[in-house]
Scaffold this active site. Structure first.
Site, PDB file in Angstrom:
ATOM      1  N   HIS A 191       0.879  -1.181   0.000  1.00  0.00           N
ATOM      2  CA  HIS A 191       0.000   0.000   0.000  1.00  0.00           C
ATOM      3  C   HIS A 191       0.915   1.229   0.000  1.00  0.00           C
ATOM      4  CE1 HIS A 191      -2.150  -3.030   2.464  1.00  0.00           C
ATOM      5  NE2 HIS A 191      -3.284  -2.477   2.081  1.00  0.00           N
ATOM      6  N   ASP A 240       2.489   1.895   3.336  1.00  0.00           N
ATOM      7  CA  ASP A 240       3.539   0.973   3.810  1.00  0.00           C
ATOM      8  C   ASP A 240       4.924   1.469   3.431  1.00  0.00           C
ATOM      9  OD1 ASP A 240       1.316  -0.638   4.184  1.00  0.00           O
ATOM     10  OD2 ASP A 240       1.664  -1.805   2.361  1.00  0.00           O
ATOM     11  N   HIS A 276     -10.637 -14.045   4.661  1.00  0.00           N
ATOM     12  CA  HIS A 276     -11.881 -13.304   4.390  1.00  0.00           C
ATOM     13  C   HIS A 276     -12.995 -14.285   4.028  1.00  0.00           C
ATOM     14  CE1 HIS A 276      -9.579  -9.345   3.223  1.00  0.00           C
ATOM     15  NE2 HIS A 276      -9.275  -9.811   4.431  1.00  0.00           N
ATOM     16  N   ASP A 308      -5.066 -13.473   9.961  1.00  0.00           N
ATOM     17  CA  ASP A 308      -4.001 -13.384   8.941  1.00  0.00           C
ATOM     18  C   ASP A 308      -2.774 -14.238   9.278  1.00  0.00           C
ATOM     19  OD1 ASP A 308      -5.334 -11.696   7.239  1.00  0.00           O
ATOM     20  OD2 ASP A 308      -4.388  -9.858   7.961  1.00  0.00           O
TER      21      ASP A 308
HETATM   22  C1  XYL Z   1      -6.974  -6.567   5.062  1.00  0.00           C
HETATM   23  C2  XYL Z   1      -6.709  -6.829   3.612  1.00  0.00           C
HETATM   24  C3  XYL Z   1      -5.657  -5.923   3.021  1.00  0.00           C
HETATM   25  C4  XYL Z   1      -5.662  -6.037   1.521  1.00  0.00           C
HETATM   26  C5  XYL Z   1      -4.987  -4.922   0.838  1.00  0.00           C
HETATM   27  O1  XYL Z   1      -7.889  -7.461   5.589  1.00  0.00           O
HETATM   28  O2  XYL Z   1      -6.374  -8.162   3.412  1.00  0.00           O
HETATM   29  O3  XYL Z   1      -4.406  -6.215   3.559  1.00  0.00           O
HETATM   30  O4  XYL Z   1      -5.114  -7.240   1.091  1.00  0.00           O
HETATM   31  O5  XYL Z   1      -5.526  -3.707   1.147  1.00  0.00           O
END
Ligand code: XYL
Length: 436
Positions: free
Chosen positions: A99, A102, A269, A307
Site C-alpha cells: 500500500h 507501507d 476473508h 491473517d
Molecule cells: C486486510 C486486507 C488488506 C488487503 C490490501 O484485511 O487483506 O491487507 O489485502 O488492502
C-alpha cells in the site's frame, strides 16, 4: 549492509531435510502439470505485514524490534526497501506487494506525501532493476488515517471522496512506474455501521463512480495492470459492501464494471464470510473472475481476521485444485502472503520461517492438487454423480428441450420412491487423506 545477517540463502532440500532455513516442498524449477512451481505460484511477500507490522494488538505494544525502527521516518522507509529486497533474494521469491502507506511516511498535505512516495518509488525501481524482482500489485491505503472514519469512496463526506480519488490516481501512476501486474481495491472501510444514518444507495453508486474513474484513468495513462476487487464481509466495518465473491461480482455487473475487474480472494476473508476458501475460489472461477489470492489462514476459534501464515494442507490443496482448474491458472495474479507472524514470533528470523512454512504449504498443496487432477480422482467422482444429465430426461433438461409440462408427463405415473445413490463423502475424504 545486511538486515538479516543470520539468515542464509533459502534453498530446496526436500522433505527429509531438517534444516529450518530450507524449503521441504517448494522447488521453484520443478515442473508440475507442465509449468514450474514458480510459474504456478508466483509467490509474493506482503510489505505491510513483513516490514511494518510489529505485533501491536489492542491489548499490548509491539513485540518485534527491527533494526530500522530507530531511524527517522524517511530513512526508515528507505531501510525497509533494502530489507525487502534482501528478504526476497534470500527467500528466492520474485514478487512483492504494498500500500502507499507501507512504503513512505504521510506528509502534511497530499503533495508532501506524494513527494515522499516519489523518493521511495525511485529506490524501489532501482532495486527492481538490479535484482529482477517485480511488483505483483500495489494499492492505496484508504482506511488507516482518521479521515476515512466513514469510508473513502463511500464516505458521507465528499471532501474524503475527493482525497481518496487523488490518492488512487497517484497509486495508479506508481503502479505504472513500477510495472505492477495488478492493482488491488480492498474495501477498507467501504461499508457501514448502521442503516439508521446511512444512504446505502448513494454509497454504492459512489463506490462504482470511483472505480469507473480508476478504469478511465488507467486507460488514459496506459496502465495495463489487472484490476482486482478483494471481498471481505466484516472488519473494520460491521457490514462491508464487498461481502464475498458473489456479492462483489453482482456489484461489478450491476455497475458495468465486470469486464475490467477480477477478484483477489483471501482465505481468511472467505472463512469470515462463512465460506470455505475453495468455495470463494470456485465462485470466482465459474465467473471467469479468479485473478489472484491472498494466502493466509484464519482461526476457526476466533471471529476476526488473524491473517496467519497458512499451514492447513487441506485448504492449500483444495485452493490449488481451483487454481489449476482455472483457465491460465492465476494468470497475472499470484500467491500473495497477506499474513503476519504471531505476536509471539518477534525475532527477525521468524519472518523467514513464516514464509518458508507458508510457501511450503502451498507447494505441498500444488503437488497434491496435481495428483487429484492427473488421476481424475474428484473429476471421476463428480462425473459419475451427475451422469443422469448425460442421457435420457437429464440430457433433455440440459439441452433446454424440457418444460414443466414435459417433465410432469415424464414423472406423473412413475412408481415412487425415486432411487438416489450415496454421496460417499467419508470414503472420498479418506481418499483425499491418502493423496495429501
Ligand atoms: C486486510 C486486507 C488488506 C488487503 C490490501 O484485511 O487483506 O491487507 O489485502 O488492502
Amino acid at each position: 549492509m545486511s538486515f538479516f545477517p543470520n539468515v542464509p540463502q533459502i534453498k530446496y532440500e526436500g522433505r527429509n531435510s531438517k534444516n529450518p532455513f530450507a524449503y521441504k516442498h517448494y522447488n521453484p524449477q520443478e515442473v508440475v502439470l507442465g509449468k514450474t512451481m514458480e510459474e504456478h505460484l508466483r509467490v509474493a511477500v506482503a510489505y505491510w505485514h513483513t516490514f511494518n507490522a510489529n505485533g501491536t494488538d489492542p491489548f499490548g505494544a509491539g513485540t518485534a524490534v527491527r533494526s530500522w525502527d530507530s531511524l527517522s521516518p524517511l530513512d526508515r522507509s528507505k531501510a525497509r526497501v533494502e530489507a525487502n529486497f534482501e528478504l526476497l533474494e534470500k527467500l528466492g521469491v520474485q514478487y512483492y506487494a504494498f500500500h502507499d502507506a507501507d512504503i513512505a511516511p504521510e506528509g502534511a498535505t497530499l503533495a508532501e506525501t506524494n513527494k515522499n512516495i516519489d523518493v521511495i518509488v525511485a529506490k524501489l525501481k532501482e532495486f527492481q532493476q538490479s535484482t529482477g524482482k517485480k511488483l505483483l500489485w500495489n494499492t492505496a491505503n484508504l482506511f488507516t488515517n482518521p479521515r476515512y472514519v466513514f469510508g473513502a469512496s463511500t464516505s458521507n463526506n465528499a471532501e474524503v471522496f475527493a482525497y481518496s480519488a487523488a490518492t488512487i490516481k497517484k497509486m495508479l501512476e506508481v503502479g505504472k512506474e513500477l510495472g505492477a501486474e495488478n492493482y488491488v481495491f480492498w474495501g477498507g472501510r467501504e461499508g457501514y455501521e448502521s442503516l439508521l444514518n446511512t444512504d446505502m444507495g448513494l454509497e454504492l453508486d459512489n463506490l462504482a463512480r470511483m472505480l469507473h474513474m480508476a478504469v478511465d484513468y488507467a486507460k488514459e495513462i496506459g496502465f495495463t495492470a489487472q484490476f482486482l476487487i478483494e471481498p471481505k464481509p466484516k472488519e473494520p466495518t460491521k457490514h462491508q459492501y464487498d461481502f464475498d465473491a458473489a456479492t462483489a461480482l453482482n456489484f461489478l455487473r450491476k455497475y458495468g464494471l465486470k469486464d475490467y475487474f477480477k477478484l483477489n480472494i483471501e482465505a481468511n476473508h472467505a472463512t469470515l464470510a462463512g465460506h470455505t476458501f475453495e468455495h470463494e475460489l470456485r465462485v470466482a472461477r465459474l465467473d471467469g473472475a479468479l485473478g489472484s489470492i491472498d494466502a493466509n489462514q484464519g482461526d476457526y476459534l476466533l471471529g476476526w481476521d488473524t491473517d496467519e501464515f497458512p499451514f492447513d494442507l487441506y485448504s492449500t490443496t483444495l485452493a490449488m485444485f481451483e487454481i489449476l482448474k482455472n483457465e491460465g491458472g492465476l494468470g497475472k495474479g499470484g500467491v500473495n502472503f497477506d499474513a503476519k507472524v504471531r505476536r509471539t514470533s518477534f525475532e527477525d528470523e521468524d519472518l523467514f520461517f513464516a514464509h518458508i512454512a507458508g510457501i511450503d504449504a502451498y507447494a505441498h498443496g500444488l503437488k497434491a492438487a496435481a495428483k487429484l487432477i492427473e488421476n481424475r480422482i474428484l473429476d471421476d467422482i463428480v462425473d459419475a454423480r451427475y451422469s443422469s444429465y448425460r442421457e435420457g430426461i437429464g440430457a433433455e433438461i440440459v439441452a433446454g428441450k424440457a418444460s414443466l409440462k414435459s417433465l410432469e408427463e415424464y414423472v406423473l405415473n412413475k412408481q415412487q420412491p425415486i432411487k438416489n445413490q450415496s454421496g460417499r463423502l467419508e470414503q472420498i475424504r479418506a481418499t483425499l487423506n491418502e493423496v495429501i
